[in-house]
Design a protein around this motif. Structure first.
Motif, PDB file in Angstrom:
ATOM      1  N   UNK A   1     -17.081 -17.252  56.155  1.00  0.00           N
ATOM      2  CA  UNK A   1     -18.514 -17.238  55.882  1.00  0.00           C
ATOM      3  C   UNK A   1     -18.758 -17.670  54.444  1.00  0.00           C
ATOM      4  N   UNK A   2     -20.012 -17.852  54.109  1.00  0.00           N
ATOM      5  CA  UNK A   2     -20.366 -18.261  52.743  1.00  0.00           C
ATOM      6  C   UNK A   2     -19.979 -17.207  51.723  1.00  0.00           C
ATOM      7  N   UNK A   3     -19.879 -15.960  52.153  1.00  0.00           N
ATOM      8  CA  UNK A   3     -19.567 -14.877  51.231  1.00  0.00           C
ATOM      9  C   UNK A   3     -18.072 -14.679  51.031  1.00  0.00           C
ATOM     10  N   UNK A   4     -17.261 -15.360  51.859  1.00  0.00           N
ATOM     11  CA  UNK A   4     -15.812 -15.216  51.728  1.00  0.00           C
ATOM     12  C   UNK A   4     -15.290 -15.987  50.549  1.00  0.00           C
ATOM     13  N   UNK A   5     -14.332 -15.380  49.839  1.00  0.00           N
ATOM     14  CA  UNK A   5     -13.638 -16.138  48.808  1.00  0.00           C
ATOM     15  C   UNK A   5     -12.718 -17.140  49.491  1.00  0.00           C
ATOM     16  N   UNK A   6     -12.495 -18.254  48.851  1.00  0.00           N
ATOM     17  CA  UNK A   6     -11.639 -19.297  49.419  1.00  0.00           C
ATOM     18  C   UNK A   6     -10.401 -19.453  48.558  1.00  0.00           C
ATOM     19  N   UNK A   7      -9.305 -18.748  48.910  1.00  0.00           N
ATOM     20  CA  UNK A   7      -8.110 -18.733  48.090  1.00  0.00           C
ATOM     21  C   UNK A   7      -7.245 -19.970  48.221  1.00  0.00           C
ATOM     22  N   UNK A   8      -7.651 -20.954  49.058  1.00  0.00           N
ATOM     23  CA  UNK A   8      -6.796 -22.127  49.270  1.00  0.00           C
ATOM     24  C   UNK A   8      -6.727 -22.993  48.023  1.00  0.00           C
TER      25      UNK A   8
END
Length: 228
Positions: A221-228
């Motif tokens: 979701x938009x609220x998720x951090x994106x650790x990639x």
């Protein structure tokens, strides 16, 4: 022993397949037209359905569509002489999991039957991302409390993506999880991801199924951090 249903109107081919599968410890029922095949599939539980594309009374795509509309998640292997991309796309949209183009080697058929039969998961978990909920025990997927109907392959893709969420899953990892040692042709994953995105994001809120250029795919979701 695995239980399969073969729906094939070529009686000589059907007899050969049934006999070979039974030698490989796969019990196989047979129907020679689409209506009879649909009735058998609705009355009994099979591990895999083998559907000829061109069937009398009701074609293979229609049989598959009706089963999916009823919520039947039995993996379907379509047997066909057609190998055009357009035909495969039509099949995947109808809920087919894999294609085998005639003429084929019976040994390859056995390998694909075993690969498809392993796809159902007996784990009991609920996976979530935003308002998307996958209940593995009840075999349901819903977004904003609205049920979503997926093919078995779409289900497996979503399960893998949700288990990894919000991280990215590589194309190779997805193909290994869904198709195992029998990788699909180069277009199959693309088509299934397209159908999954349409089902999950088509009429809902913010996009959840993402293509991460050069890396793979993710459900986030938009609220998720994106650790990639």
């Amino acid at each position: 022993m695995l239980n399969a249903l073969l729906v094939e109107d070529d009686l000589d081919l059907a007899q050969t397949i049934v006999q070979y599968l039974e030698l490989e410890q796969i019990r196989c029922d047979h129907a020679s037209n689409g209506v009879a095949g649909l009735n058998l599939a609705q009355q009994a539980r099979y591990d895999v359905l083998l559907l000829d594309l061109n069937l009398p009374r009701l074609d293979g795509l229609s049989v598959c569509e009706r089963l999916r509309a009823d919520g039947d998640d039995t993996p379907v292997l379509m047997l066909t002489a057609r190998d055009r991309l357009e035909d495969k796309i039509d099949g995947f949209r109808a809920g087919t999991d894999d294609y085998l183009v005639k003429p084929f080697e019976l040994q390859e058929l056995v390998v694909r039957v075993h690969a498809l039969a392993r796809r159902r998961s007996g784990q009991v978990h609920v996976l979530r991302c935003a308002d998307l909920v996958m209940n593995l025990s009840e075999k349901t997927v819903a977004r904003a409390d609205q049920l979503i109907h997926l093919s078995p392959t779409g289900w497996r893709l979503l399960e893998v993506l949700l288990r990894a969420s919000p991280n990215t899953v590589s194309r190779q990892t997805l193909e290994d999880a869904v198709w195992g040692d029998e990788p699909p042709d180069s277009n199959s994953l693309k088509v299934h991801i397209f159908n999954l995105r349409k089902a999950v994001d088509g009429s809902a809120g913010p996009r959840l199924v993402h293509t991460i250029a050069g890396h793979g795919f993710a459900v986030r979701s938009e609220n998720d951090e994106t650790p990639d």
